[in-house]
Design a protein around this motif. Structure first.
Motif, PDB file in Angstrom:
ATOM      1  N   ALA A  93       0.879  -1.256  -0.039  1.00  0.00           N
ATOM      2  CA  ALA A  93       0.002   0.111  -0.048  1.00  0.00           C
ATOM      3  C   ALA A  93       0.731   1.221   0.026  1.00  0.00           C
ATOM      4  CB  ALA A  93      -0.838  -0.046   1.203  1.00  0.00           C
ATOM      5  N   ALA A  94       1.860   1.189   0.804  1.00  0.00           N
ATOM      6  CA  ALA A  94       2.840   2.437   1.034  1.00  0.00           C
ATOM      7  C   ALA A  94       3.469   2.687  -0.326  1.00  0.00           C
ATOM      8  CB  ALA A  94       3.726   2.226   1.875  1.00  0.00           C
ATOM      9  N   ALA A  95       3.947   1.682  -0.985  1.00  0.00           N
ATOM     10  CA  ALA A  95       4.726   1.916  -2.434  1.00  0.00           C
ATOM     11  C   ALA A  95       3.753   2.206  -3.652  1.00  0.00           C
ATOM     12  CB  ALA A  95       5.350   0.508  -2.957  1.00  0.00           C
ATOM     13  N   GLY A  96       2.406   2.091  -3.397  1.00  0.00           N
ATOM     14  CA  GLY A  96       1.364   2.371  -4.551  1.00  0.00           C
ATOM     15  C   GLY A  96       1.063   3.800  -4.132  1.00  0.00           C
ATOM     16  N   ALA A  97       1.163   4.291  -3.063  1.00  0.00           N
ATOM     17  CA  ALA A  97       0.443   5.600  -2.611  1.00  0.00           C
ATOM     18  C   ALA A  97       0.802   6.923  -3.510  1.00  0.00           C
ATOM     19  CB  ALA A  97       0.598   5.899  -1.133  1.00  0.00           C
ATOM     20  N   GLU A  98       1.917   7.070  -3.816  1.00  0.00           N
ATOM     21  CA  GLU A  98       2.517   8.345  -4.300  1.00  0.00           C
ATOM     22  C   GLU A  98       1.910   8.215  -5.888  1.00  0.00           C
ATOM     23  OE1 GLU A  98       6.689  10.866  -5.198  1.00  0.00           O
ATOM     24  OE2 GLU A  98       6.615   9.229  -3.673  1.00  0.00           O
ATOM     25  N   PRO A  99       1.980   7.509  -6.525  1.00  0.00           N
ATOM     26  CA  PRO A  99       1.556   7.429  -8.025  1.00  0.00           C
ATOM     27  C   PRO A  99       0.058   7.765  -8.005  1.00  0.00           C
ATOM     28  CG  PRO A  99       2.787   5.421  -7.562  1.00  0.00           C
ATOM     29  CD  PRO A  99       2.804   6.210  -6.527  1.00  0.00           C
ATOM     30  N   LEU A 100      -1.032   7.315  -7.014  1.00  0.00           N
ATOM     31  CA  LEU A 100      -2.304   7.795  -6.848  1.00  0.00           C
ATOM     32  C   LEU A 100      -2.478   9.206  -6.243  1.00  0.00           C
ATOM     33  CD1 LEU A 100      -3.519   4.329  -5.552  1.00  0.00           C
ATOM     34  CD2 LEU A 100      -3.884   5.334  -7.863  1.00  0.00           C
ATOM     35  N   LEU A 133     -15.675  21.299  -4.960  1.00  0.00           N
ATOM     36  CA  LEU A 133     -14.286  21.746  -3.975  1.00  0.00           C
ATOM     37  C   LEU A 133     -13.282  20.911  -4.595  1.00  0.00           C
ATOM     38  CD1 LEU A 133     -12.782  22.970  -1.619  1.00  0.00           C
ATOM     39  CD2 LEU A 133     -13.711  21.244  -0.455  1.00  0.00           C
ATOM     40  N   VAL A 134     -12.174  21.544  -5.197  1.00  0.00           N
ATOM     41  CA  VAL A 134     -11.125  20.949  -5.950  1.00  0.00           C
ATOM     42  C   VAL A 134      -9.972  21.108  -4.892  1.00  0.00           C
ATOM     43  CG1 VAL A 134      -9.620  20.655  -7.755  1.00  0.00           C
ATOM     44  CG2 VAL A 134     -11.984  21.262  -8.182  1.00  0.00           C
ATOM     45  N   LEU A 135      -9.418  19.857  -4.616  1.00  0.00           N
ATOM     46  CA  LEU A 135      -8.097  20.083  -3.465  1.00  0.00           C
ATOM     47  C   LEU A 135      -6.941  19.694  -4.446  1.00  0.00           C
ATOM     48  CD1 LEU A 135      -9.887  18.166  -0.387  1.00  0.00           C
ATOM     49  CD2 LEU A 135      -9.507  20.689  -0.747  1.00  0.00           C
ATOM     50  N   ASP A 136      -6.090  20.743  -4.254  1.00  0.00           N
ATOM     51  CA  ASP A 136      -5.090  20.594  -5.131  1.00  0.00           C
ATOM     52  C   ASP A 136      -4.104  19.477  -4.792  1.00  0.00           C
ATOM     53  OD1 ASP A 136      -5.618  22.596  -6.890  1.00  0.00           O
ATOM     54  OD2 ASP A 136      -4.458  24.153  -5.675  1.00  0.00           O
ATOM     55  N   ASP A 137      -3.875  19.234  -3.434  1.00  0.00           N
ATOM     56  CA  ASP A 137      -3.164  18.021  -2.833  1.00  0.00           C
ATOM     57  C   ASP A 137      -3.788  16.835  -2.486  1.00  0.00           C
ATOM     58  OD1 ASP A 137      -5.112  18.974  -0.804  1.00  0.00           O
ATOM     59  OD2 ASP A 137      -3.512  19.211   0.833  1.00  0.00           O
ATOM     60  N   MET A 138      -4.852  16.597  -3.326  1.00  0.00           N
ATOM     61  CA  MET A 138      -5.556  15.368  -3.023  1.00  0.00           C
ATOM     62  C   MET A 138      -5.627  14.445  -4.237  1.00  0.00           C
ATOM     63  SD  MET A 138      -9.547  14.584  -2.246  1.00  0.00           S
ATOM     64  CE  MET A 138     -10.532  13.254  -2.825  1.00  0.00           C
ATOM     65  N   GLY A 139      -5.234  13.240  -4.081  1.00  0.00           N
ATOM     66  CA  GLY A 139      -5.164  12.053  -5.321  1.00  0.00           C
ATOM     67  C   GLY A 139      -6.629  11.395  -4.939  1.00  0.00           C
ATOM     68  N   THR A 140      -6.562  10.243  -4.669  1.00  0.00           N
ATOM     69  CA  THR A 140      -7.576   9.296  -4.510  1.00  0.00           C
ATOM     70  C   THR A 140      -8.083   9.267  -3.156  1.00  0.00           C
ATOM     71  OG1 THR A 140      -6.438   7.230  -4.232  1.00  0.00           O
ATOM     72  CG2 THR A 140      -7.044   7.840  -6.523  1.00  0.00           C
TER      73      THR A 140
END
Length: 287
Positions: A172-179, A263-270
């Motif tokens: 999970a940790a390894a896949g977080a940044e691309p998401l 509401l668009v959050l610039d620092d949010m992925g999934t």
């Protein structure tokens, strides 16, 4: 002044199934019902606390075949999207409330849309997070599809041994940044999901971690053409860097639901990011 917040976990029977729930706040405050996407841990503890401190009774819950809810066979679910929508409506009644503000992230946002359309008397407000107006599968021509480069790289990785907690957390940790997500937050959430999974079956761990059960349920008929029927205050929250349901999906929802606020959050992925909790809570409490 911030109120004391109580949290309690249990199961509640609604629509013929047991649903795992966690409650925050006072029972006599207006209810915000948070659908899991697919487990309740899609909703950060800090956000639940903040909403409860704002004078709301907050209940987050696991969808079927996830977390503490009724789990039979996540690989062959014997229910439809409409059943999950009916679960949400029935849970409002089971909790002793007349109505609720309904919120759902990702696939839970699809459940929330259908629940609000099919059970309009049960819900007074709607929050949709990182979701889209069509079911899993082929997307409408005017909507952006998944970022296949990102997802292809993520899902080409070997799956971990789902019964090995450390391996699942590392995956999970390894896949977080691309998401577009925070690796530490993803790691902590994966560990909690693993700890809550009441089975050693790898298929059940897989379903809890990745929400794969949702891709196997019948989501027909379409509901996008009915979005104009929604007459309740609606907040659409979307991450600018979301590669799974890119921002155009949230923009379409906000455009097609009358009066909806985007509401668009610039620092949010999934995933809902912890640093944005106050901003999210403020927007939800304003509905």
């Amino acid at each position: 002044m911030t109120r004391p917040v109580r949290a309690s976990t249990t199961t509640v029977r609604a629509n013929g199934v047991e649903l795992g729930i966690e409650s925050f706040g006072r029972d006599d405050d207006p209810l915000i019902l948070l659908i899991g996407g697919t487990t309740m841990l899609s909703w950060p503890d800090t956000l639940c606390d903040r909403l409860a401190s704002g004078g709301r009774r907050v209940v987050r819950y696991d969808l079927r075949d996830c977390g503490a809810s009724t789990t039979v066979d996540p690989e062959n679910p014997a229910y439809h999207l409409r059943d999950l929508a009916a679960d949400a409506a029935a849970l409002v009644e089971a909790l002793g409330a007349d109505t609720a503000h309904l919120a759902g992230p990702g696939v839970g946002g699809m459940v929330a849309q259908v629940a609000a359309l099919d059970h309009p008397d049960q819900f007074t407000a709607l929050t949709l997070v990182g979701t889209r107006p069509v079911a899993p599968g082929p997307v409408d021509d005017d909507l952006p599809d998944h970022d296949h480069t990102v997802l292809g790289a993520l899902f080409s990785r070997p799956f971990p041994d789902w019964t090995d907690r450390d391996a699942v957390v590392a995956f999970a940790a390894a896949g977080a940044e691309p998401l577009g997500n925070d690796p530490e937050q993803a790691q902590a959430t994966a560990a909690r999901i693993w700890d809550r999974t009441p089975s050693k079956d790898p298929a059940i761990h897989l379903a809890n971690q990745l929400g794969t059960v949702f891709s196997r349920i019948d989501c027909t008929p379409r509901w996008r053409d009915r979005l104009s029927e929604l007459g309740l205050p609606t907040l659409v929250i979307h991450g600018r860097t979301d590669p799974f349901f890119p921002l155009g999906n949230g923009e379409a929802l906000a455009a097609e639901i009358p009066g909806a606020h985007l509401l668009v959050l610039d620092d949010m992925g999934t995933a809902l990011p912890h640093p944005a909790v106050d901003r999210i809570a403020t927007a939800m409490l304003a509905l």
